[in-house]
Write an enzyme that holds these catalytic residues in place. Structure first.
Site, PDB file in Angstrom:
ATOM      1  N   HIS A   1      -8.873   1.647  -5.993  1.00  0.00           N
ATOM      2  CA  HIS A   1      -8.224   0.783  -4.978  1.00  0.00           C
ATOM      3  C   HIS A   1      -6.747   0.916  -5.080  1.00  0.00           C
ATOM      4  O   HIS A   1      -6.183   1.232  -6.428  1.00  0.00           O
ATOM      5  CB  HIS A   1      -8.411  -0.726  -5.457  1.00  0.00           C
ATOM      6  N   VAL A   2      -6.273   1.222  -4.203  1.00  0.00           N
ATOM      7  CA  VAL A   2      -4.688   1.461  -4.047  1.00  0.00           C
ATOM      8  C   VAL A   2      -3.896   0.333  -4.785  1.00  0.00           C
ATOM      9  O   VAL A   2      -2.878   0.886  -5.567  1.00  0.00           O
ATOM     10  CB  VAL A   2      -4.112   1.855  -2.695  1.00  0.00           C
TER      11      VAL A   2
ATOM     12  N   HIS B   1     -15.725  -6.160  -2.130  1.00  0.00           N
ATOM     13  CA  HIS B   1     -15.801  -7.713  -2.531  1.00  0.00           C
ATOM     14  C   HIS B   1     -16.965  -8.281  -1.777  1.00  0.00           C
ATOM     15  O   HIS B   1     -17.376  -9.563  -2.182  1.00  0.00           O
ATOM     16  CB  HIS B   1     -14.610  -8.277  -2.123  1.00  0.00           C
TER      17      HIS B   1
ATOM     18  N   ASN C   1     -13.418   4.162  -2.257  1.00  0.00           N
ATOM     19  CA  ASN C   1     -12.553   3.127  -1.902  1.00  0.00           C
ATOM     20  C   ASN C   1     -13.230   2.235  -0.724  1.00  0.00           C
ATOM     21  O   ASN C   1     -12.729   2.513   0.556  1.00  0.00           O
ATOM     22  CB  ASN C   1     -11.291   3.221  -1.672  1.00  0.00           C
TER      23      ASN C   1
ATOM     24  N   TYR D   1       0.895  -1.293   0.093  1.00  0.00           N
ATOM     25  CA  TYR D   1      -0.045  -0.007   0.038  1.00  0.00           C
ATOM     26  C   TYR D   1       0.789   1.248   0.083  1.00  0.00           C
ATOM     27  O   TYR D   1       0.221   2.420  -0.026  1.00  0.00           O
ATOM     28  CB  TYR D   1      -0.935   0.024   1.173  1.00  0.00           C
TER      29      TYR D   1
ATOM     30  N   ASP E   1     -26.094  -1.244  -3.532  1.00  0.00           N
ATOM     31  CA  ASP E   1     -27.438  -0.884  -3.651  1.00  0.00           C
ATOM     32  C   ASP E   1     -27.359   0.582  -3.187  1.00  0.00           C
ATOM     33  O   ASP E   1     -28.096   1.352  -3.794  1.00  0.00           O
ATOM     34  CB  ASP E   1     -28.249  -1.754  -2.664  1.00  0.00           C
TER      35      ASP E   1
END
EC number: 4.2.1.10
Length: 155
Positions: free
Chosen positions: A106-107, A86, A80, A28, A93
């Site tokens: 996403h990094v 996932h 993010n 990261y 929704d």
């Protein structure tokens, strides 16, 4: 009634992103959440926008932030959702319910990682998804959102 924020975008970070800079820096990087938020505010300002940066480790609170963005008439969302990307149909929704232009970030490259990270519910509710650019992905996401909104950089 929530105060309108028609010149504002929501930058929403999910679980464990408060640990940026210390969590697995080999994956990261060393940038912190504060660095991400500063980058987002700077990039948004270059398009005449404000960035309302929020982070939560709780799914329901993230949904509340999305609903608040709708109530305040925010122009867009950068999300993010971390691991919730996932797993969370509820976040998917909520994003669809508010109908605000959204970019997922996403990094890391989620497609080059464990197979359970390859699917993203939140990506299906976004008009674009960026991954693998490190924190620069947030800048790219805001630039893409601004283009979608027809905004040009301010001189």
């Amino acid at each position: 009634m929530a105060e309108p924020a028609t010149d504002t975008i929501l930058v929403l970070n999910g679980p464990n992103l408060n640990m940026l800079g210390t969590r697995e820096p080999e994956k990261y990087g060393h940038a912190t959440l504060a660095d991400v938020e500063a980058l987002c505010r700077e990039t948004a300002a270059s398009f005449g926008l404000k960035a309302d940066c929020r982070q939560s480790n709780r799914e329901g609170e993230l949904i509340d932030f999305i609903h608040e963005a709708h109530a305040r008439k925010m122009k867009g969302i950068i999300i993010n959702a971390g691991g919730y990307s996932h797993t969370s149909i509820a976040l998917h929704d909520a994003l669809l319910a508010v109908q605000i232009p959204t970019v997922e970030v996403h990094v890391t490259n989620i497609h080059a990682r464990e197979s359970f990270r390859h699917h993203s519910y939140t990506a299906r509710a976004a008009f674009a998804s960026l991954c693998g650019f490190g924190i620069e992905g947030y800048r790219l996401a805001i630039q893409g959102l601004a283009a979608k909104l027809g905004l040009k950089p301010k001189a």
